[in-house]
Design an enzyme around this catalytic site. Structure first.
Site, PDB file in Angstrom:
ATOM      1  N   SER A 128       5.183  -4.199   2.462  1.00 37.05           N
ATOM      2  CA  SER A 128       4.229  -3.184   2.798  1.00 37.05           C
ATOM      3  C   SER A 128       4.277  -3.730   4.349  1.00 37.05           C
ATOM      4  CB  SER A 128       2.956  -3.300   2.227  1.00 37.05           C
ATOM      5  OG  SER A 128       1.880  -2.308   2.921  1.00 37.05           O
ATOM      6  N   HIS A 154       3.780   3.071   9.433  1.00 37.29           N
ATOM      7  CA  HIS A 154       3.521   2.234   8.029  1.00 37.29           C
ATOM      8  C   HIS A 154       4.705   2.544   7.184  1.00 37.29           C
ATOM      9  CE1 HIS A 154       2.024   3.023   4.011  1.00 37.29           C
ATOM     10  NE2 HIS A 154       1.610   1.761   4.068  1.00 37.29           N
ATOM     11  N   VAL A 183       7.331  -0.131   0.125  1.00 38.41           N
ATOM     12  CA  VAL A 183       8.073   0.275  -1.410  1.00 38.41           C
ATOM     13  C   VAL A 183       7.524  -0.880  -1.968  1.00 38.41           C
ATOM     14  CG1 VAL A 183      10.101   1.362  -0.302  1.00 38.41           C
ATOM     15  CG2 VAL A 183      10.037  -1.088  -0.248  1.00 38.41           C
ATOM     16  N   ARG A 184       7.346  -0.425  -3.494  1.00 30.98           N
ATOM     17  CA  ARG A 184       6.724  -1.114  -4.573  1.00 30.98           C
ATOM     18  C   ARG A 184       7.452  -0.713  -5.987  1.00 30.98           C
ATOM     19  NH1 ARG A 184       3.349   2.453  -2.382  1.00 30.98           N
ATOM     20  NH2 ARG A 184       2.631   4.056  -3.895  1.00 30.98           N
ATOM     21  N   HIS A 196      11.722  12.854  10.300  1.00 30.86           N
ATOM     22  CA  HIS A 196      11.571  13.534   9.361  1.00 30.86           C
ATOM     23  C   HIS A 196      13.053  13.887   9.105  1.00 30.86           C
ATOM     24  CE1 HIS A 196       7.529  14.564   7.899  1.00 30.86           C
ATOM     25  NE2 HIS A 196       7.439  14.596   9.299  1.00 30.86           N
ATOM     26  N   HIS A 236     -12.922  13.447   4.491  1.00 31.30           N
ATOM     27  CA  HIS A 236     -14.229  13.383   5.288  1.00 31.30           C
ATOM     28  C   HIS A 236     -14.052  13.804   6.750  1.00 31.30           C
ATOM     29  CE1 HIS A 236     -12.530   9.490   6.139  1.00 31.30           C
ATOM     30  NE2 HIS A 236     -13.434   9.464   7.182  1.00 31.30           N
ATOM     31  N   GLY A 294      -6.021 -10.087  -4.737  1.00 31.63           N
ATOM     32  CA  GLY A 294      -5.047 -10.476  -3.815  1.00 31.63           C
ATOM     33  C   GLY A 294      -5.526 -11.123  -2.663  1.00 31.63           C
ATOM     34  N   ARG A 295      -4.551 -11.667  -1.489  1.00 31.81           N
ATOM     35  CA  ARG A 295      -4.929 -12.482  -0.566  1.00 31.81           C
ATOM     36  C   ARG A 295      -5.545 -11.463   0.549  1.00 31.81           C
ATOM     37  NH1 ARG A 295      -2.337 -14.352   4.233  1.00 31.81           N
ATOM     38  NH2 ARG A 295      -2.930 -16.447   4.988  1.00 31.81           N
TER      39      ARG A 295
END
Length: 301
Positions: free
Chosen positions: A93, A107, A110-111, A146, A176, A260-261
């Site tokens: 990330s 940003h 991939v996971r 794109h 919001h 997580g950290r």
């Protein structure tokens, strides 16, 4: 075919190296500092952060591989049948916040997730994507971004880019504020179409194309002259980035809920930001064009 977790991890570590090398080269003076960490409940990661470079004010490119005996609430909210399974999650990330307001923030992520339970087949999926957050919109940059995303997806299915593009527009939206965070790109989650090989290939296509999409934009805009007005607007718009990451972002919620950290999870936040009460751009200004011409979802190619 059973998922090849080792191959996924090796790819992700290599991707982190490739992206850091390319960004350091584009910056010209900044260097990523590496910080490895271990998670008490299982796993760990390799965080890399660059600060106060010639181009990048702050950026982080993180690899993490965590596991545990209980799926976190953020992962089971839309998949309640996975509650009680053990899990492994690994990914890269990154967020890049440039100095120059004419260089967009970017940003990417991939996971891979896998949830397992004795006596049952493993449940696995890939997720990720990338999105672009300009402060002063540029048509050529948006089209290039794109088009690169589409070129990466098309070999794996002509339907993929339109679907992931729409998903990105819907996901990176501040309800919001009733506005998009940026000009979108790709977003996908819970992806396990066809088989593991196809899904893994798609994740690699997305990961490999990020730097091809972003580096030319940085190169084209990093020497653009700017003044205090543009810098102020950049800091104001960065506030939207903070709001999204702390209110909506699944990755932030997952990281915090799994212990997580914190330093690595929140490295995505910009170093400087400002909020102004009820600020509105001047009609017809370059700042107002971001809201009228770029943030509303549209097809760029």
């Amino acid at each position: 075919m059973s998922p090849n977790k080792t191959a996924v991890k090796e790819y992700l570590l290599s991707l982190q190296n490739q992206i850091c090398d390319a960004l350091q080269q584009e910056d010209g003076s900044g260097q990523f500092l590496e910080d490895t960490w271990v998670r008490t409940e299982g796993g760990g990661g390799r965080s890399r952060v660059i600060e106060n470079g010639a181009v990048i004010e702050k950026g982080g490119v993180n690899f993490s591989h965590v596991f545990g005996n209980q799926m976190p609430a953020s992962a089971t909210a839309h998949r309640p049948e996975l509650a009680g399974r053990s899990f492994e999650a690994m990914g890269v990330s990154l967020v890049i916040h440039p100095h120059n307001p004419y260089v967009p923030t970017s940003h990417a992520n991939v996971r891979f997730f896998i949830a397992e339970k004795e006596g049952a087949a493993p449940v696995w999926w890939f997720g990720g994507g990338y999105d672009l957050t300009p402060y002063y919109g540029n048509e050529d940059d948006c089209k290039h971004w794109h088009q690169t995303a589409k070129n990466a997806c098309d070999p794996l299915g002509q339907h993929i880019y339109p679907g992931f593009k729409k998903w990105c527009d819907e996901y990176f939206y501040l309800k919001h504020r009733n506005e998009a965070r940026g000009v979108g790109g790709l977003f996908f989650d819970d992806y396990n179409a066809e088989n593991f090989d196809h899904s893994f290939e798609l994740m690699r296509a997305v990961g490999d194309s990020y730097i091809k999409a972003y580096q030319p934009i940085v190169a084209a805009r990093k020497n653009t002259t700017f003044c205090e007005r543009e810098r102020d607007f950049q800091l104001y718009r960065r506030g939207r980035y903070v709001e999204f990451n702390l209110v909506y972002d699944r990755g932030t919620l997952f990281g915090l809920q799994t212990g997580g950290r914190t330093e690595s999870i929140l490295m995505s936040l910009p170093p400087l930001v400002k909020w102004q009460y009820n600020w509105q751009p001047e009609a017809g200004s370059a700042e107002s064009k971001l809201y009228t011409d770029f943030l509303p979802a549209r097809y760029w190619i």
